[in-house]
Design a protein around this motif. Structure first.
Motif, short mmCIF file in Angstrom:
data_model
loop_
_atom_site.label_atom_id
_atom_site.label_comp_id
_atom_site.label_asym_id
_atom_site.label_seq_id
_atom_site.Cartn_x
_atom_site.Cartn_y
_atom_site.Cartn_z
N LYS A 38 2.09 14.50 8.25
CA LYS A 38 1.01 15.03 7.41
C LYS A 38 1.56 16.04 6.41
CE LYS A 38 -3.24 15.83 6.12
NZ LYS A 38 -3.00 16.02 4.69
N LYS A 39 2.48 16.90 6.84
CA LYS A 39 3.08 17.88 5.93
C LYS A 39 3.90 17.21 4.84
CE LYS A 39 3.35 21.72 9.17
NZ LYS A 39 4.24 22.46 10.08
N ARG A 40 4.58 16.13 5.19
CA ARG A 40 5.45 15.44 4.23
C ARG A 40 4.66 14.56 3.27
NH1 ARG A 40 11.09 14.47 7.37
NH2 ARG A 40 11.00 16.42 8.54
N ILE A 41 3.44 14.19 3.67
CA ILE A 41 2.57 13.38 2.80
C ILE A 41 1.26 14.16 2.63
CG2 ILE A 41 1.60 11.08 2.41
CD1 ILE A 41 3.40 10.07 4.71
N PRO A 42 1.29 15.24 1.87
CA PRO A 42 0.14 16.14 1.82
C PRO A 42 -1.15 15.54 1.26
CG PRO A 42 1.78 16.76 0.18
CD PRO A 42 2.38 15.68 1.02
N LEU A 92 -4.15 8.80 7.70
CA LEU A 92 -2.85 8.77 8.39
C LEU A 92 -3.00 8.13 9.76
CD1 LEU A 92 0.15 9.38 8.55
CD2 LEU A 92 -0.42 11.73 9.21
N THR A 93 -4.05 8.51 10.48
CA THR A 93 -4.31 7.92 11.79
C THR A 93 -4.51 6.42 11.69
OG1 THR A 93 -5.30 9.97 12.60
CG2 THR A 93 -5.88 7.94 13.78
N GLY A 146 0.83 -1.20 0.00
CA GLY A 146 0.00 0.00 0.00
C GLY A 146 0.86 1.24 0.00
N GLN A 147 0.40 2.25 -0.71
CA GLN A 147 1.20 3.46 -0.89
C GLN A 147 1.45 4.20 0.41
OE1 GLN A 147 -0.87 6.15 -3.46
NE2 GLN A 147 -2.79 5.94 -2.36
N TRP A 148 0.50 4.23 1.32
CA TRP A 148 0.67 5.03 2.53
C TRP A 148 1.68 4.40 3.48
CZ3 TRP A 148 -0.65 9.19 0.65
CH2 TRP A 148 -1.85 9.42 0.00
N THR A 149 1.63 3.10 3.66
CA THR A 149 2.57 2.45 4.57
C THR A 149 4.00 2.66 4.11
OG1 THR A 149 0.91 0.80 5.18
CG2 THR A 149 3.19 0.25 5.67
N LEU A 150 4.25 2.47 2.83
CA LEU A 150 5.59 2.68 2.31
C LEU A 150 6.02 4.14 2.43
CD1 LEU A 150 5.85 0.41 -0.86
CD2 LEU A 150 7.11 0.21 1.28
N ALA A 151 5.10 5.05 2.15
CA ALA A 151 5.43 6.48 2.26
C ALA A 151 5.81 6.82 3.70
CB ALA A 151 4.26 7.34 1.79
N ILE A 152 5.03 6.33 4.65
CA ILE A 152 5.30 6.59 6.07
C ILE A 152 6.65 5.99 6.46
CG2 ILE A 152 4.54 6.10 8.43
CD1 ILE A 152 1.61 6.22 7.26
N CYS A 153 6.92 4.77 6.03
CA CYS A 153 8.20 4.13 6.33
C CYS A 153 9.36 4.94 5.76
CB CYS A 153 8.25 2.71 5.75
SG CYS A 153 7.36 1.48 6.71
N CYS A 154 9.22 5.42 4.54
CA CYS A 154 10.29 6.19 3.92
C CYS A 154 10.59 7.46 4.71
CB CYS A 154 9.94 6.53 2.47
SG CYS A 154 10.02 5.10 1.38
N HIS A 155 9.55 8.13 5.18
CA HIS A 155 9.77 9.36 5.94
C HIS A 155 10.33 9.07 7.33
CE1 HIS A 155 8.31 12.14 2.98
NE2 HIS A 155 7.25 11.38 2.79
#
Length: 118
Positions: free
Chosen positions: A53-57, A64-65, A32-41
């Motif tokens: 939230k700012k980094r994944i607008p 996100l929650t 899923g795109q969000w999990t990977l995005a969160i991991c990357c940040h």
């Protein structure tokens, strides 16, 4: 990533395949795109909710929650609450998830090469 109901055939298939193949188990956790995005940040260090939230607008606060809760449940991140007013909450990768960083870096390299092929 859409939530898969635990009673659905799709959920049962994912569970079965995940129990038979470690690669599928792993991709079920980070898919899923969000999990990977969160991991990357979070690979760059601890972040607060607002910073994520700012980094994944494009992610909604609700999504996100939900993703952070799921990642915490799956032992990918830890959530630390500080007894301050207002409360401060920080998220960071667990030791297990930190081991993903080289894999994420390899995915980045592969993705860049693949984009050029298309």
């Amino acid at each position: 990533m859409s939530k898969v109901k635990e009673s659905s055939v799709n959920y049962e298939n994912r569970q079965q395949l995940g129990s038979e193949c470690s690669q599928i188990y792993a991709t079920n956790l980070i898919g899923g795109q969000w999990t990977l995005a969160i991991c990357c940040h979070l690979a760059k260090g601890k972040l607060r909710f607002g910073e994520l939230k700012k980094r994944i607008p494009n992610i909604t606060e609700r999504m996100l929650t939900l993703q952070l809760r799921k990642m915490e449940e799956n032992k990918l991140i830890t959530r630390t609450v500080y007894a301050e007013v207002p409360p401060r909450v920080e998220y960071e990768l667990t030791k297990s998830a930190i081991q993903l960083i080289p894999i994420l870096e390899q995915l980045e390299v592969w993705g860049e090469k693949h984009k050029k092929m298309i």
